[in-house]
Design an enzyme around this catalytic site. Structure first.
Site, PDB file in Angstrom:
ATOM      1  N   TYR A   1     -12.510  -4.246   9.071  1.00 36.45           N
ATOM      2  CA  TYR A   1     -11.590  -3.540   9.475  1.00 36.45           C
ATOM      3  C   TYR A   1     -11.436  -2.365   8.690  1.00 36.45           C
ATOM      4  CZ  TYR A   1      -6.656  -2.129  10.124  1.00 36.45           C
ATOM      5  OH  TYR A   1      -5.503  -1.247  10.469  1.00 36.45           O
TER       6      TYR A   1
ATOM      7  N   ARG B   1       6.058  -3.596  -3.805  1.00 36.24           N
ATOM      8  CA  ARG B   1       5.346  -3.124  -2.793  1.00 36.24           C
ATOM      9  C   ARG B   1       6.427  -1.923  -2.299  1.00 36.24           C
ATOM     10  NH1 ARG B   1       2.154  -5.739  -4.074  1.00 36.24           N
ATOM     11  NH2 ARG B   1       0.864  -7.200  -3.071  1.00 36.24           N
TER      12      ARG B   1
ATOM     13  N   LEU C   1       5.070  -2.026  16.881  1.00 34.02           N
ATOM     14  CA  LEU C   1       6.037  -1.708  15.948  1.00 34.02           C
ATOM     15  C   LEU C   1       6.194  -0.307  16.006  1.00 34.02           C
ATOM     16  CD1 LEU C   1       7.930  -2.244  13.482  1.00 34.02           C
ATOM     17  CD2 LEU C   1       5.706  -2.466  12.186  1.00 34.02           C
TER      18      LEU C   1
ATOM     19  N   ASP D   1       0.193 -14.801  -5.983  1.00 27.48           N
ATOM     20  CA  ASP D   1       1.099 -13.612  -5.891  1.00 27.48           C
ATOM     21  C   ASP D   1       0.207 -12.516  -4.974  1.00 27.48           C
ATOM     22  OD1 ASP D   1       3.624 -13.843  -6.735  1.00 27.48           O
ATOM     23  OD2 ASP D   1       3.146 -13.312  -8.921  1.00 27.48           O
TER      24      ASP D   1
ATOM     25  N   PRO E   1      -0.167   5.125   6.366  1.00 23.42           N
ATOM     26  CA  PRO E   1       1.373   4.581   6.224  1.00 23.42           C
ATOM     27  C   PRO E   1       1.247   3.477   5.223  1.00 23.42           C
ATOM     28  CG  PRO E   1       0.642   4.340   8.441  1.00 23.42           C
ATOM     29  CD  PRO E   1      -0.420   4.687   7.866  1.00 23.42           C
TER      30      PRO E   1
END
Length: 318
Positions: free
Chosen positions: A139, A212, A15, A274, A166
């Site tokens: 990770y 978000r 991406l 959620d 990011p």
């Protein structure tokens, strides 16, 4: 000739790599040679394979995007693999960059590596302030170690190795696999399939209330290139839209409906969790350097992402 740069981009077929490639092609700078690599070019977990790659292309600069990534379930059941593979990969790229005299390395971190229990908005000083979420600790710790290694390489050898963080990225060439995709590409594929099958109900998991920050991949690409050329701090920098640009999952769903011109209804499945209500990141450091940077309007970025998927769904990462 001394000003000529050869920039190696690991993970260049994903991406962000594709977005950087598109921006670079539109610029046409004559003193930069860009090499975009994918996992097919070399196993970066292998020191010798990585060394051969650097000897072949002789980069002066590196953008390190490559990583072992996966969805929530894959992370939870393979934390050791995520830890070891990413540690090997990052260690090889940074060590060989040092050994071969690379002038600058920009590595990519992620907001998901921040402490699970923290205050918001998060900023660059808070990465190591507590354990990450237990679901992806392998990770997260591997990514955090890039920041630790950058500081150690600078302290011991004077290397200009840095990193960017990011917020949630989306755009063309995203990963649309339902098992591992993030929310925007996942919902794009879902709504595309609903329309294709003649459905009239777009069901979104959760209440739609969580907030978000989303950054368009082409905006992130421009910022990545700026970091490579202009940002000379070892300390990481968050690359995020402004706090005021947070959108709810409901707003996202509505933008997707508009972009697809879907005439059916949106239903929120409130029996589904959620997740975290918000994960707000501060871009004050970025704005100190680039106060006038213009981010693409969210509705426009969503429309361009949807249009790309409609045209390329047969060959996209589904």
């Amino acid at each position: 000739m001394s000003d000529n740069k050869t920039i190696l981009v690991t993970g260049g077929s994903g991406l962000v790599g594709r977005a950087i490639q598109k921006v670079i092609e539109s610029e046409g700078k004559s003193n930069e040679t860009w090499v975009f690599l994918s996992s097919k070019d070399a196993d970066l977990c292998d020191y010798n394979a990585t060394k051969q790659l650097f000897e072949k292309y002789k980069p002066t600069h590196v953008i390190h995007l490559a990583a072992m990534v996966g969805g929530l379930f894959h992370n939870m059941s393979h934390n050791l693999d995520f830890l070891r593979n990413n540690l090997h990969m990052n260690d090889n790229v940074l060590q060989i960059s040092y050994e071969t005299g690379v002038k600058k390395v920009v590595s990519c971190l992620s907001t998901c590596i921040f402490p699970d229990k923290t205050e918001y908005p998060i900023d660059e000083t808070m990465i190591h302030n507590g354990p990450p979420h237990p679901s992806n600790f392998g990770y997260s710790y591997a990514k955090r170690m890039i920041d630790v290694m950058n500081k150690a390489y600078f302290e011991q050898h004077g290397c200009m190795f840095t990193s960017v963080v990011p917020c949630n990225v989306f755009g063309p060439h995203d990963n649309y696999n339902p098992e591992s995709s993030h929310v925007i590409p996942g919902l794009i594929k879902k709504l595309f399939d609903i329309i294709k099958e003649g459905g009239d109900t777009f069901t979104v998991m959760g209440t739609g209330k969580p907030l978000r920050q989303f950054i368009y991949s082409l905006d992130l690409a421009k910022l990545f290139i700026w970091v490579l050329r202009e940002y000379n701090e070892v300390e990481p920098i968050i690359l995020s839209v402004d706090e005021s640009s947070e959108v709810s999952i409901q707003q996202l769903a509505e933008e997707l409906v508009n972009a697809f011109d879907f005439k059916g209804k949106i239903v929120f499945d409130t029996t589904k969790a959620d997740g975290q209500f918000k994960k707000t990141a501060s871009n004050k450091k970025l704005r100190k350097y680039l106060p006038d940077f213009q981010f693409t309007e969210f509705s426009q970025a969503i429309k361009e992402s949807v249009d790309w998927y409609k045209e390329n769904h047969d060959t996209a990462r589904n």
